[in-house]
Design a protein around this motif. Structure first.
Motif, mmCIF file in Angstrom:
data_model
loop_
_atom_site.group_PDB
_atom_site.id
_atom_site.type_symbol
_atom_site.label_atom_id
_atom_site.label_comp_id
_atom_site.label_asym_id
_atom_site.label_seq_id
_atom_site.Cartn_x
_atom_site.Cartn_y
_atom_site.Cartn_z
ATOM 1 N N MET A 1 0.536 -1.349 -0.047
ATOM 2 C CA MET A 1 -0.033 0.107 -0.294
ATOM 3 C C MET A 1 1.209 1.424 -0.039
ATOM 4 N N PRO B 1 -4.651 7.134 -0.914
ATOM 5 C CA PRO B 1 -6.542 6.721 -0.607
ATOM 6 C C PRO B 1 -8.043 7.248 -1.546
ATOM 7 N N SER C 1 -14.314 0.605 5.472
ATOM 8 C CA SER C 1 -11.867 1.228 5.648
ATOM 9 C C SER C 1 -11.979 0.274 6.333
ATOM 10 N N ARG D 1 -2.821 5.905 6.652
ATOM 11 C CA ARG D 1 -3.988 6.581 5.640
ATOM 12 C C ARG D 1 -5.242 4.634 6.421
ATOM 13 N N TYR E 1 -8.192 3.943 4.129
ATOM 14 C CA TYR E 1 -8.229 3.139 2.233
ATOM 15 C C TYR E 1 -9.805 2.523 2.543
ATOM 16 N N GLN F 1 -10.435 -0.837 -2.226
ATOM 17 C CA GLN F 1 -9.463 -0.902 -2.786
ATOM 18 C C GLN F 1 -8.223 -1.087 -2.481
ATOM 19 N N ALA F 2 -7.849 -1.624 -0.969
ATOM 20 C CA ALA F 2 -7.061 -2.244 -0.038
ATOM 21 C C ALA F 2 -7.159 -3.864 -0.972
#
Length: 101
Positions: free
Chosen positions: A21, A26, A33, A39, A41, A45-46
């Motif tokens: 990552m 992000p 999340s 951060r 994310y 997305q992660a």
């Protein structure tokens, strides 16, 4: 740690996830999340970055389970903002008497 995401086994480590990552910006969080490093994310997305798979191939639950087992902080859905009271309802609440509208 071995985990299964989208029917594929992955050997994930906390350090490996942090490295994957690194440098990823992000996206805007609208659902669950995960906090990776400093951060926040979106879970999907992660999952996409870590597994290199399309987001349609796995569920948020699979990624949440893996991230939790690795020790990352996972946040649930953001709460909806409370509905604003009308001036009449606000005054009624301050007086402690119910208002029928």
């Amino acid at each position: 740690m071995r985990c299964v995401i989208a029917r594929f086994p992955f050997d994930l480590t906390k350090a490996g996830v942090l490295e994957s990552m690194k440098g990823i910006k992000p996206e805007t969080v609208v659902g669950e999340s995960v906090i990776i490093g400093r951060r926040v994310y979106p879970v999907m997305q992660a999952g996409q970055v870590i597994t290199r798979q399309d987001r349609r191939d796995f569920s948020a639950g699979e990624v949440i389970r893996a991230m939790t087992q690795l020790g990352f902080i996972v946040r649930g859905l953001p709460e909806a903002p409370a509905a604003a009271l009308s001036p009449l309802q606000h005054a009624s609440a301050m007086l402690g008497s119910p208002v029928s509208v």
